[in-house]
Design an enzyme around this catalytic site. Sequence first.
Site, mmCIF file in Angstrom:
data_model
loop_
_atom_site.group_PDB
_atom_site.id
_atom_site.type_symbol
_atom_site.label_atom_id
_atom_site.label_comp_id
_atom_site.label_asym_id
_atom_site.label_seq_id
_atom_site.Cartn_x
_atom_site.Cartn_y
_atom_site.Cartn_z
ATOM 1 N N ASP A 1 36.785 59.385 34.001
ATOM 2 C CA ASP A 1 37.129 57.681 34.189
ATOM 3 C C ASP A 1 35.721 57.022 34.079
ATOM 4 O O ASP A 1 34.721 57.030 34.984
ATOM 5 C CB ASP A 1 37.645 57.518 35.731
ATOM 6 C CG ASP A 1 37.885 56.234 35.986
ATOM 7 O OD1 ASP A 1 37.525 55.327 35.169
ATOM 8 O OD2 ASP A 1 38.505 56.089 36.981
ATOM 9 N N LYS B 1 36.936 47.673 32.052
ATOM 10 C CA LYS B 1 35.774 46.795 32.475
ATOM 11 C C LYS B 1 35.120 46.133 31.406
ATOM 12 O O LYS B 1 35.247 45.096 31.135
ATOM 13 C CB LYS B 1 34.953 47.409 33.688
ATOM 14 C CG LYS B 1 36.029 47.694 34.903
ATOM 15 C CD LYS B 1 34.921 47.929 36.287
ATOM 16 C CE LYS B 1 35.660 47.636 37.398
ATOM 17 N NZ LYS B 1 36.156 48.880 38.014
ATOM 18 N N TYR C 1 37.048 56.682 43.017
ATOM 19 C CA TYR C 1 37.839 55.328 43.009
ATOM 20 C C TYR C 1 38.385 55.416 41.607
ATOM 21 O O TYR C 1 37.592 55.421 40.716
ATOM 22 C CB TYR C 1 37.013 54.252 43.301
ATOM 23 C CG TYR C 1 38.085 52.989 43.160
ATOM 24 C CD1 TYR C 1 39.041 52.641 44.126
ATOM 25 C CD2 TYR C 1 37.958 52.258 41.923
ATOM 26 C CE1 TYR C 1 39.985 51.435 43.862
ATOM 27 C CE2 TYR C 1 38.882 51.045 41.678
ATOM 28 C CZ TYR C 1 39.795 50.726 42.718
ATOM 29 O OH TYR C 1 40.391 49.844 42.605
ATOM 30 N N TYR D 1 42.089 41.923 47.947
ATOM 31 C CA TYR D 1 41.830 42.608 49.547
ATOM 32 C C TYR D 1 41.560 41.590 50.397
ATOM 33 O O TYR D 1 40.268 41.629 50.895
ATOM 34 C CB TYR D 1 40.408 43.628 49.251
ATOM 35 C CG TYR D 1 40.921 44.947 48.460
ATOM 36 C CD1 TYR D 1 41.602 45.986 49.021
ATOM 37 C CD2 TYR D 1 40.658 45.156 47.172
ATOM 38 C CE1 TYR D 1 42.062 46.912 48.457
ATOM 39 C CE2 TYR D 1 41.149 46.231 46.245
ATOM 40 C CZ TYR D 1 41.521 47.221 46.841
ATOM 41 O OH TYR D 1 41.874 48.368 46.222
HETATM 42 C C1 LIG Z 1 37.557 49.250 38.375
HETATM 43 C C2 LIG Z 1 37.888 50.647 38.211
HETATM 44 C C3 LIG Z 1 39.112 51.082 37.932
HETATM 45 C C4 LIG Z 1 40.485 50.115 37.935
HETATM 46 O O1 LIG Z 1 40.351 49.176 36.992
HETATM 47 P P1 LIG Z 1 41.037 47.778 37.129
HETATM 48 O O2 LIG Z 1 40.787 47.111 35.879
HETATM 49 O O3 LIG Z 1 40.684 47.023 38.324
HETATM 50 O O4 LIG Z 1 42.668 48.212 37.343
HETATM 51 C C5 LIG Z 1 39.295 52.579 37.708
HETATM 52 N N1 LIG Z 1 38.409 53.433 37.900
HETATM 53 C C6 LIG Z 1 37.012 52.943 38.045
HETATM 54 C C7 LIG Z 1 36.146 53.883 37.791
HETATM 55 C C8 LIG Z 1 36.848 51.382 38.045
HETATM 56 O O5 LIG Z 1 35.545 51.223 38.506
#
Ligand SMILES: *Cc1c(COP(=O)(O)O)cnc(C)c1O
Length: 427
Positions: free
Chosen positions: A250, A279, A149, A21
Amino acid sequence: MSTVITADDMRFDAEHIWHPYTSMVNRYEQFPVVSAEGVTLTLADGRQLIDGMASWWSTIHGYNHPHLNAAIQEQASQMSHVMFGGLTHKPAIDLARRLLKMVPDALQQVFFADSGSVSVEVALKMAIQYWHSAGRPGKHRLLTVRNGYHGDTFGAMATCDPVNGMHELFTGMLPQHLFAPAPQCGYGDDWDEADISTLQQMLETHHEEIAALILEPVVQGAGGMRFYSPHYVRRARELCDQYEVLLILDEIATGFGRTGRLFACEHAGIAPDILCLGKALTGGYMTMAATLCTQQVSDTISQAGVFMHGPTFMANPLACSVANASLEILETGLWQTQVQALEQGLQLGLEPCRTLPAVADVRVLGAIGVVELIDPVNMAEIQPQFVAQGIWVRPFGKLVYVMPPYIMDAGQLDHLMSGIYKVLSSL
Ligand SMILES: *Cc1c(COP(=O)(O)O)cnc(C)c1O
């Protein structure tokens, strides 16, 4: 190999390397880091920073961890990578076993992906292919809530908040999904059924075309750092069952203990049909993610054909081995006391910020601390101020937030908290 970073290196970086970004013209200062140990980053000029970000939620056990180092070194001497098509290996088998033991019982199959965004793409494809396989191809849209997100790739972007989600520019090129309002009932608030009534109405009206509801359970991350009622997640599960819609959770940010539970869905006592993890999966060592699903999802897809996805570096053995080592540490259960201590320390440490003129709200859940400001920060100015305090904090918009490595001790947390207070009180 030299780790010295010269002025020429920094010029080269500024001219040729994109950072996340950023504009290549109006760039913020980048800080050269030469090593990291425990919760401390060491910059090229020798300054040491207490890391409040855990490298974007991932480095839960700290940097340069002997157990994680040993796992990856040992695996490198055996086999760094091999394709996963037609071949399998012990690091992947061990990792899938460990993951299935940790997550809700309903989840039975693991698909390894390269990054969080890819694991979301995989989840979306799974949901759409599921209904296609079940003979209901009309169910191909997605439902979600605002302020979410889910990643930066096209499929994932289409489920991010259309305004806050950083992807507004691409709106015209994205599939148009359905967005309910963001949950308003806070984490500890009394439940108000009105909070989910629009979502329910959307399901009522559109369920024949909806494949799945995708949510970040309890904590919305990069779409606003908002904490909301676990009861919302519980009701969402019931509504998905009622309207025959899959539930995708997610947990890329919330997974592996960050919210005080191993997975945030445990706050609600429910299981999704599809779960995204990433993550912290490898303890912050390597890029890796996973999409898990129920027997029902995998059977339905598999009886009709094959699941259409297969990354080149799927189940990379180095990443699997270090993920196994990270999960071994989590299995000791020590994370629970660490996260509890961080939660208390963050509550105490951030509370004084509440009365600062620039501050709109302070909130803490598990090892996540958020100070929401009234106005967006000026990144070019604020980032060096944090560094000058000997701390690494990277805000976005109005949000100054931390999610420290679980191993951060009370003294280090104090340093982090007082550094944040000093910087914010000067705004
Ligand atoms: C960071 C994140 C993503 C994307 O993961 P990347 O490894 O950056 O592609 C998707 N969903 C959530 C909730 C996230 O925090």
